[in-house]
Design a protein around this motif. Structure first.
Motif, mmCIF file in Angstrom:
data_model
loop_
_atom_site.group_PDB
_atom_site.id
_atom_site.type_symbol
_atom_site.label_atom_id
_atom_site.label_comp_id
_atom_site.label_asym_id
_atom_site.label_seq_id
_atom_site.Cartn_x
_atom_site.Cartn_y
_atom_site.Cartn_z
ATOM 1 N N LEU A 160 0.827 -1.200 0.000
ATOM 2 C CA LEU A 160 0.000 0.000 0.000
ATOM 3 C C LEU A 160 0.866 1.257 0.000
ATOM 4 N N LYS A 161 1.951 1.224 0.772
ATOM 5 C CA LYS A 161 2.852 2.371 0.843
ATOM 6 C C LYS A 161 3.570 2.577 -0.487
ATOM 7 N N SER A 162 3.996 1.474 -1.108
ATOM 8 C CA SER A 162 4.706 1.551 -2.383
ATOM 9 C C SER A 162 3.803 2.083 -3.492
ATOM 10 N N GLU A 163 2.618 1.528 -3.602
ATOM 11 C CA GLU A 163 1.680 1.958 -4.644
ATOM 12 C C GLU A 163 1.186 3.385 -4.400
ATOM 13 N N GLY A 164 0.888 3.700 -3.165
ATOM 14 C CA GLY A 164 0.430 5.041 -2.841
ATOM 15 C C GLY A 164 1.517 6.080 -3.054
ATOM 16 N N GLY A 165 2.756 5.705 -2.761
ATOM 17 C CA GLY A 165 3.872 6.626 -2.913
ATOM 18 C C GLY A 165 4.100 7.065 -4.347
ATOM 19 N N LYS A 166 3.562 6.301 -5.287
ATOM 20 C CA LYS A 166 3.728 6.652 -6.706
ATOM 21 C C LYS A 166 2.925 7.886 -7.085
ATOM 22 N N VAL A 167 1.838 8.164 -6.368
ATOM 23 C CA VAL A 167 0.962 9.281 -6.748
ATOM 24 C C VAL A 167 0.669 10.271 -5.623
ATOM 25 N N LEU A 168 0.980 9.904 -4.391
ATOM 26 C CA LEU A 168 0.684 10.787 -3.274
ATOM 27 C C LEU A 168 1.750 11.863 -3.102
ATOM 28 N N ALA A 169 1.371 12.942 -2.458
ATOM 29 C CA ALA A 169 2.307 14.008 -2.125
ATOM 30 C C ALA A 169 3.374 13.446 -1.177
ATOM 31 N N PRO A 170 4.575 13.998 -1.223
ATOM 32 C CA PRO A 170 5.644 13.527 -0.322
ATOM 33 C C PRO A 170 5.202 13.594 1.144
ATOM 34 N N GLY A 171 5.474 12.522 1.878
ATOM 35 C CA GLY A 171 5.137 12.450 3.296
ATOM 36 C C GLY A 171 3.747 11.912 3.596
ATOM 37 N N GLU A 172 2.888 11.812 2.607
ATOM 38 C CA GLU A 172 1.520 11.341 2.850
ATOM 39 C C GLU A 172 1.495 9.871 3.284
ATOM 40 N N THR A 173 2.411 9.055 2.760
ATOM 41 C CA THR A 173 2.389 7.637 3.131
ATOM 42 C C THR A 173 2.817 7.424 4.580
ATOM 43 N N ASP A 174 3.379 8.450 5.213
ATOM 44 C CA ASP A 174 3.749 8.340 6.627
ATOM 45 C C ASP A 174 2.512 8.181 7.508
ATOM 46 N N LYS A 175 1.364 8.563 7.014
ATOM 47 C CA LYS A 175 0.099 8.490 7.761
ATOM 48 C C LYS A 175 -0.608 7.152 7.558
ATOM 49 N N LEU A 176 -0.010 6.257 6.772
ATOM 50 C CA LEU A 176 -0.679 5.011 6.383
ATOM 51 C C LEU A 176 -1.081 4.149 7.575
ATOM 52 N N MET A 177 -0.153 3.868 8.480
ATOM 53 C CA MET A 177 -0.465 2.950 9.580
ATOM 54 C C MET A 177 -1.560 3.512 10.485
ATOM 55 N N GLU A 178 -1.561 4.809 10.688
ATOM 56 C CA GLU A 178 -2.609 5.446 11.489
ATOM 57 C C GLU A 178 -3.974 5.297 10.817
ATOM 58 N N LEU A 179 -4.015 5.510 9.508
ATOM 59 C CA LEU A 179 -5.272 5.383 8.769
ATOM 60 C C LEU A 179 -5.739 3.928 8.720
ATOM 61 N N LEU A 180 -4.815 2.989 8.562
ATOM 62 C CA LEU A 180 -5.186 1.567 8.577
ATOM 63 C C LEU A 180 -5.812 1.189 9.921
ATOM 64 N N ALA A 181 -5.211 1.646 11.010
ATOM 65 C CA ALA A 181 -5.735 1.340 12.347
ATOM 66 C C ALA A 181 -7.123 1.956 12.534
ATOM 67 N N GLU A 182 -7.296 3.173 12.070
ATOM 68 C CA GLU A 182 -8.585 3.856 12.186
ATOM 69 C C GLU A 182 -9.666 3.117 11.402
ATOM 70 N N MET A 183 -9.345 2.726 10.186
ATOM 71 C CA MET A 183 -10.318 2.029 9.344
ATOM 72 C C MET A 183 -10.609 0.628 9.863
ATOM 73 N N THR A 184 -9.621 -0.024 10.465
ATOM 74 C CA THR A 184 -9.842 -1.338 11.074
ATOM 75 C C THR A 184 -10.791 -1.198 12.260
ATOM 76 N N GLY A 185 -10.594 -0.154 13.049
ATOM 77 C CA GLY A 185 -11.468 0.105 14.189
ATOM 78 C C GLY A 185 -12.908 0.365 13.793
ATOM 79 N N LYS A 186 -13.113 0.930 12.622
ATOM 80 C CA LYS A 186 -14.468 1.215 12.122
ATOM 81 C C LYS A 186 -15.095 0.006 11.438
ATOM 82 N N GLY A 187 -14.343 -1.101 11.294
ATOM 83 C CA GLY A 187 -14.877 -2.300 10.655
ATOM 84 C C GLY A 187 -14.809 -2.277 9.140
ATOM 85 N N ILE A 188 -14.075 -1.331 8.566
ATOM 86 C CA ILE A 188 -13.937 -1.252 7.115
ATOM 87 C C ILE A 188 -12.865 -2.228 6.636
#
Length: 73
Positions: free
Chosen positions: A29-57
């Motif tokens: 996810l970080k590799s694929e996202g890094g191809k199109v995301l702004a620099p530094g955006e993939t640093d938020k990946l683990m936080e967003l994954l945890a948040e979405m897991t908590g919501k049942g997504i």
């Protein structure tokens, strides 16, 4: 700046839809996202994954994640 993308739950769901396996590792996810995301955006990946897991997504199994439900579908 035109064309700069931010990491959002909607963007992450699109990456899961493009994935070739049920469960995807954060490194993919970080590799694929890094191809199109702004620099530094993939640093938020683990936080967003945890948040979405908590919501049942997403489901987490052995450090990999699976899309369970698309709230935008």
């Amino acid at each position: 700046m035109a064309g700069v993308k931010k990491l959002t739950d909607r963007f992450l769901i699109a990456l899961f839809r493009r994935g070739k396996a049920d469960y995807l590792p954060p490194s993919y996810l970080k590799s694929e996202g890094g191809k199109v995301l702004a620099p530094g955006e993939t640093d938020k990946l683990m936080e967003l994954l945890a948040e979405m897991t908590g919501k049942g997504i997403l489901d987490e199994k052995d450090g990999e994640y699976k899309l369970l439900a698309d709230p935008y579908a």
